[in-house]
Motif scaffolding. Structure first.
Motif, short mmCIF file in Angstrom:
data_model
loop_
_atom_site.label_atom_id
_atom_site.label_comp_id
_atom_site.label_asym_id
_atom_site.label_seq_id
_atom_site.Cartn_x
_atom_site.Cartn_y
_atom_site.Cartn_z
N GLU A 175 4.55 2.19 -11.17
CA GLU A 175 5.48 1.84 -12.25
C GLU A 175 4.69 1.38 -13.48
N ARG A 176 4.89 2.08 -14.59
CA ARG A 176 4.16 1.75 -15.81
C ARG A 176 5.07 1.25 -16.92
N GLU A 177 6.37 1.54 -16.84
CA GLU A 177 7.29 1.18 -17.92
C GLU A 177 7.94 -0.18 -17.70
N PRO A 208 0.82 -1.22 0.00
CA PRO A 208 0.00 0.00 0.00
C PRO A 208 0.85 1.27 0.00
N ASN A 209 0.45 2.22 -0.82
CA ASN A 209 1.08 3.54 -0.90
C ASN A 209 2.54 3.52 -1.34
N HIS A 210 3.00 2.43 -1.89
CA HIS A 210 4.40 2.36 -2.33
C HIS A 210 4.51 2.86 -3.77
N PRO A 221 1.08 -3.35 -14.59
CA PRO A 221 0.77 -3.61 -16.01
C PRO A 221 0.97 -5.08 -16.39
N VAL A 222 1.97 -5.73 -15.81
CA VAL A 222 2.21 -7.14 -16.14
C VAL A 222 1.12 -8.02 -15.51
#
Ligand SMILES: O=C(O)[C@H](O)[C@@H](O)[C@H](O)[C@H](O)COP(=O)(O)O
Length: 266
Positions: free
Chosen positions: A176-178, A169-171, A200-201
């Motif tokens: 991270e999207r890339e 939580p809250n990290h 995303p993965v």
């Protein structure tokens, strides 16, 4: 099964009367996905987590699954791993090897554990590189909507704080999207250094199963699944929303005990 149904966009719920029932249903589910994937693609790319999940998968080592599952077609990954030596008591690889992989005929070269001799950052980069190679050769499928790997199945546990994999939580790792695989050095659950698949993965997988038992997880299950309203804390488990894949929750009665029955479409 006590209850099996759906919950709007939060996937399929399988609520079990007993741990025994959950373990059998989970083994059936994994065996069926393995069979379908081997039929369709010739391989089954599955990512494991740590924690109680591995014990709950134990039926796969027993008859009939130990004989009927096509273990030679399995490629095994970790959705998250603690950055410790492979023979360390905290290693998710060791947990899975001792509890599952050493008891079934998987091909050792298909077992993709992390590099345990480098820093967390390097281990995450290395692991992403390995996954990229296997996406290129289509051992791991690729998502139609982004360039992410599309695992046939990602198996997750859930922490009492709502974490999944090593997304807490809250990290900032949640944003991270890339990167496909990222690292953290400040895990609130020891040990502190971990690598983890990013959202995303996880959300590109064909199937995601979250396996949760016990009363200490009931509130997180409620926040992850139910219609809590605008004040619902956005816990990591609620961010698990496969874009085109299927999400299934394997719960025991205690973990499901805070869900509103009226919100479940049976
Ligand atoms: O390495 C880890 O710590 C795990 O991958 C983690 O995400 C785990 O699955 C949950 O913390 C639930 O663990 P339990 O089922 O043991 O509570």
């Amino acid at each position: 099964m006590a209850l099996s149904g759906g919950h709007k966009n939060r996937g399929e719920l399988r609520i079990h009367e007993s741990l025994e029932e959950l373990r059998t249903d989970l083994a059936d589910y994994v065996a069926e996905l393995s069979e379908a994937s081997v039929k369709e693609r010739g391989v089954f790319a599955v990512a494991l987590s740590g924690g109680s999940l591995i014990g709950l998968l134990g039926k796969l080592c027993e008859a009939p699954y130990n004989k009927t599952v096509d273990w030679s077609k399995w490629y095994i990954f970790w959705a998250d791993e603690r950055v410790v030596a492979k023979n360390h008591v905290d290693s998710n690889y060791k947990l899975a090897k001792d509890g599952l992989l050493s008891k079934v005929p998987v091909v050792p070269s298909h077992v993709h554990s992390i590099n345990d001799s480098v820093s967390a950052e390097e281990a995450a980069d290395d692991y992403e590189f390995v996954i990229r190679q296997l996406v290129r050769t289509r051992v791991i499928s690729v998502s139609e909507i982004n360039d992410c790997p599309k695992f046939d199945l990602i198996l997750l546990g859930l922490g009492p704080d709502g974490h999944v994999a090593s997304l807490f939580p809250n990290h900032s790792a949640l944003n991270e999207r890339e990167e496909w695989v990222t690292f953290i050095t400040d895990s609130p659950k020891p040990p502190p250094e971990r690598i983890t698949f990013t959202l995303p993965v996880i959300n590109s997988a064909s199937n995601v199963a979250v396996v949760v038992t016990g009363e200490s997880k009931a509130e997180s299950v409620y926040f992850a699944i139910d219609d809590v309203g605008p004040d619902c804390p956005l816990i990591p488990a609620r961010m698990v929303e496969p874009a085109t894949g299927k999400l299934v929750w394997f719960l025991d009665k205690l973990a499901a005990s805070k869900l509103e029955e009226s919100n479940l479409n049976k």
